[in-house]
Design an enzyme around this catalytic site. Structure first.
Site: not given
Length: 377
Positions: A73, A201, A328
């Site tokens: 992100t 990530s 999310c």
């Protein structure tokens, strides 16, 4: 007996070898990478540099092209918002992306719109992928950035990154990919040198949460002209200041190394899980989201006649832990924007669940799952 975790697209368990490295630099070698006057700092710096090499090797990049962040992100925000100043300076304020991107792409693009940029969100096919020709047609002289994910987090559908890279040959626009779901799993395509920016990530590849990276490939001697989003300290080439989390970085490095070493073994295990699931569930006449020839081995986005996703998840929660969309956005209880972009109405989209696994997934009682669901139909 606890249910089997089958939500690896949301987050993965930590690999035992990664945990060992993480704890070593958390408990024993806990020095600050910026400390220059003693051995603790020197060992921390060595660990960080080794991790840069390990991450870079996965995508065929160089050590100094790896910027550590808190996760994909932040990397996405740095890649997109970090180009804002260059866009204004060059008079290039057009961005191309797709309608199925993660919110960590779509919302920074919204922020750029408020800053005077124009964003083209391309539709996708019913198979869940963007047509490279649509990108070709959308390109303009003032296009600054094209951002297309590597693998969709909900459907598992691979996007045609290599074809998009070919479309962009000869055009100066930067190519960015959110590779959170594909880094270390679908390895080869990320090595294409035309892909300028890659977001990754750690917690999607068996490292802890809270660590990621942005790969910034140079074009010749020139780096993508990113500006930092916050300031203070000068770490990570001034683009991501703050004390480096050495234990997390070392863990990401080890996870990256293992993704290459164990690639074949991991893919074989994931295919076995997939085949076992499909064999048991076929009695329920399932339907699948996305072109299954493009779906990665460890994901099923699936629906069954006469069952909505909420009832399905409740029915099997003591057997398997699954989801009905991105973690999310799970608090919003709105139909998946990805499935709607693929042409589904709200009722259809609400029927699908995402099942995702990995090489660490224990044996699943798929027949028990099928029998439980059959009782509901």
């Amino acid at each position: 007996m606890p249910s089997v975790y089958l939500d690896c697209n949301a987050t993965t368990p930590i690999d035992p070898e990664v945990r060992e490295i993480f704890l070593q630099f958390l408990d024993i070698e806990f020095g600050n990478e910026g400390s220059r006057t003693h051995e603790f700092g020197a060992k921390a710096k060595q660990a960080v540099q080794k991790a840069r090499d390990q991450v870079a090797l996965v995508v065929g990049a160089k050590r100094d092209e790896v910027i550590f962040t808190s996760g994909a992100t932040e990397s996405n925000n740095l890649a997109i918002l970090g180009l804002s100043a260059a866009g204004h300076e060059l008079g290039k304020r057009h961005i191309i992306t797709t309608s199925i991107e993660h919110k960590a792409i779509l919302e920074p693009c919204d922020a750029l719109i408020r800053d005077g940029f124009e964003v083209t969100r391309l539709p996708v096919t019913g198979g869940g992928y963007v047509d490279p020709n649509a990108i070709k047609e959308a390109l303009r002289p003032d296009t600054l950035l094209v951002s297309v994910m590597q693998v969709n987090n909900e459907t598992g559908v691979r996007q045609p990154l290599l074809e998009i890279a070919e479309v962009l040959e000869g055009h100066p626009a930067y190519l960015h990919t959110d590779a959170a779901q594909g880094f270390g799993k679908d390895i080869e395509e990320l090595r294409n040198p035309r892909i300028d920016l890659i977001s990754i990530s750690g917690h999607k590849i068996f490292a802890p949460k809270g660590i990621g990276a942005l790969i910034m490939r140079r074009r010749g001697y020139d780096r993508p002209p990113l500006k930092p989003l916050f300031f203070g300290g000068g770490q990570e080439r001034g683009l991501r200041p703050g004390t480096l989390p050495v234990a997390l970085i070392a863990a990401l490095g080890k996870a990256s190394e293992l993704s290459i070493r164990d690639q074949d073994k991991r893919q074989k295990k994931c295919r076995e899980v997939r085949n076992n699931a499909l064999e048991a569930l076929k009695m329920l006449n399932p339907v699948f989201a996305g072109d299954q020839s493009l779906v990665v081995d460890h994901v099923l986005n699936i629906a069954f006649p006469n069952l909505d996703s909420e009832a399905l998840m409740v029915a099997v929660k003591d057997l398997i832990a699954i989801s009905n969309g991105s973690a999310c956005t799970s608090s919003s209880y709105t139909p998946s924007h990805v499935l709607r972009a693929m042409g589904m109405n709200d009722e259809q989209a609400n029927a699908y669940v995402r099942i995702s696994w990995c090489h660490l997934t224990p044996e699943v009682n798929w027949q028990g799952v099928a029998d439980r669901l059959a009782d509901l139909q």
